[in-house]
Design an enzyme around this catalytic site. Structure first.
Site, PDB file in Angstrom:
ATOM      1  CG  HIS A  49       3.486   2.298  12.521  1.00 47.64           C
ATOM      2  ND1 HIS A  49       3.002   3.230  13.415  1.00 47.64           N
ATOM      3  CD2 HIS A  49       3.153   1.088  13.029  1.00 47.64           C
ATOM      4  CE1 HIS A  49       2.393   2.603  14.411  1.00 47.64           C
ATOM      5  NE2 HIS A  49       2.474   1.307  14.195  1.00 47.64           N
TER       6      HIS A  49
ATOM      7  CB  SER B 265      -0.935   0.002   1.211  1.00 45.47           C
ATOM      8  OG  SER B 265      -1.621   1.243   1.300  1.00 45.47           O
ATOM      9  CD  GLN B 266       1.542   4.661   3.177  1.00 42.67           C
ATOM     10  OE1 GLN B 266       2.247   5.499   2.650  1.00 42.67           O
ATOM     11  NE2 GLN B 266       0.293   4.899   3.546  1.00 42.67           N
TER      12      GLN B 266
ATOM     13  CD  GLN C  29       8.579  -2.222   9.882  1.00 42.90           C
ATOM     14  OE1 GLN C  29       9.263  -1.683  10.755  1.00 42.90           O
ATOM     15  NE2 GLN C  29       7.601  -1.581   9.256  1.00 42.90           N
TER      16      GLN C  29
ATOM     17  CG  ASP D 170       3.861  -2.410  12.248  1.00 41.17           C
ATOM     18  OD1 ASP D 170       4.663  -1.681  11.622  1.00 41.17           O
ATOM     19  OD2 ASP D 170       2.792  -1.994  12.730  1.00 41.17           O
TER      20      ASP D 170
END
Length: 332
Positions: A109, A28-29, A87, A84
């Site tokens: 984030h 998405s990002q 990562q 997350d």
């Protein structure tokens, strides 16, 4: 003290000249950051795992692509945009071995930095540019000549130039067109998790399901219940997005506005705020982070069960049928 907000005039894209930027992930990002930076004239490459289904998409977008190891090795600035929960593994195995003094490690984030899952070497800058909107919106408004408001935070300023680099990156994705608010990794992480859990995702969907069930259990058509408790939420939120509660209330009937003032507090009593405080405490203490980390280490059994149960909820089934009748949605 007023909030510090940076705009185009505060950011210099020239800071990125001669620098190679690596975007890790093309979700998405990732797709939005990579394409916006590329269109801004930045030397950008996308890092993926071998065999990734996104490999062809990156190439189709006209971007350079390589494995995470290759991109991390060759980049001066590395933006980690994978989920997350993975990562830390991606960082430990495929990024950390290639970090050198003077490099910049970036995030959208702060979860893994704030909760000390990732600890960067002393000579590396650690910063954040976090758009406050989904990636497709970051990409679309950039192409329209606008930007999505974003946050900037500096966790480690080894070069004493970390903010300038982060703002240049923010300008490259279009964020400084709308404004980049200065914050900290702690504030971004804790407020983001709280917003998702208490209202944006958790609180809102729980209230919508309760309202739908209340109407259906009282004998009303599920389709009517869907329109009133799900479909029209977007109409109301759009009004508030554009002009706050005042514009929303100016656009609805006096009957609806009176019901808003007199009945709204009954479904959101002081006890709800007390529960929100507990949720915030769990976030601040690291209890939620620990729970989520352990859930992933166990293979996400509880998470997957909850996902399945919610997908099977009657409002999802009815909603899918109703949306099929909406020609404008089908065209999308």
């Amino acid at each position: 003290m007023p909030a510090k907000i940076y705009y185009d005039s505060d950011a210099d894209l020239g800071v990125l000249k001669g620098k190679k930027v690596g975007i890790i992930g093309f979700g998405s990002q990732g797709h939005a950051h990579a394409q916006n930076l590329h269109d801004s004239g930045v030397d950008v490459a996308v890092g993926l795992y071998p065999g990734s289904s996104s490999w062809a998409k990156v190439e189709a977008a006209g971007l350079k692509v390589g494995t995470v190891d290759e991109v991390a090795r060759d980049s001066d600035i590395i933006m980690i945009l994978v989920p997350d929960q993975i990562q830390k593994q991606v960082y430990d195995d495929h990024i950390a071995p290639y970090l050198e003094t003077g490099d910049t490690l970036m995030f959208a984030h702060g979860f893994n930095i704030h909760f000390n899952r990732i600890v960067a070497p002393e000579g590396v800058d650690v910063s954040m540019i976090a758009p406050k909107g989904p990636g497709h919106l970051v990409r679309r408004v950039y192409q329209e000549g606008f930007g999505v408001p974003s946050l900037v935070a500096i966790e480690q300023d080894a070069s004493e130039n970390a903010l300038a680099t982060a703002l240049a990156y923010g300008k490259g994705i279009g964020a400084s067109r709308a404004g980049i608010l200065a914050t900290t990794f702690r504030e971004e992480t804790e407020t983001d998790l709280f917003g998702e859990q208490a209202i944006l995702c958790g609180g809102l969907t729980a209230m919508m399901k309760n309202a739908f069930e209340t109407l259906v259990e009282a004998g009303y058509q599920p389709e009517s219940a869907y329109f009133e408790t799900f479909h029209e939420v977007k109409l109301i939120v759009d009004l508030m997005y554009e002009g706050g509660m005042a514009q929303m209330r100016d656009s609805i009937s006096d009957t609806a506005e009176y019901g808003d003032y007199t009945r709204g507090p009954r479904v959101s009593p002081p006890s709800q705020k007390a529960e929100m405080r507990k949720i915030l405490d769990e976030i601040q203490s690291g209890e939620f982070a620990k729970e989520w980390i352990l859930e992933n280490q166990a293979g996400q059994p509880h998470f997957k069960a909850l996902r399945r149960l919610n997908a099977e909820h009657p409002v999802e089934i009815v909603g899918a049928e109703v949306r099929r009748m909406m020609s404008w949605l089908n065209k999308k």
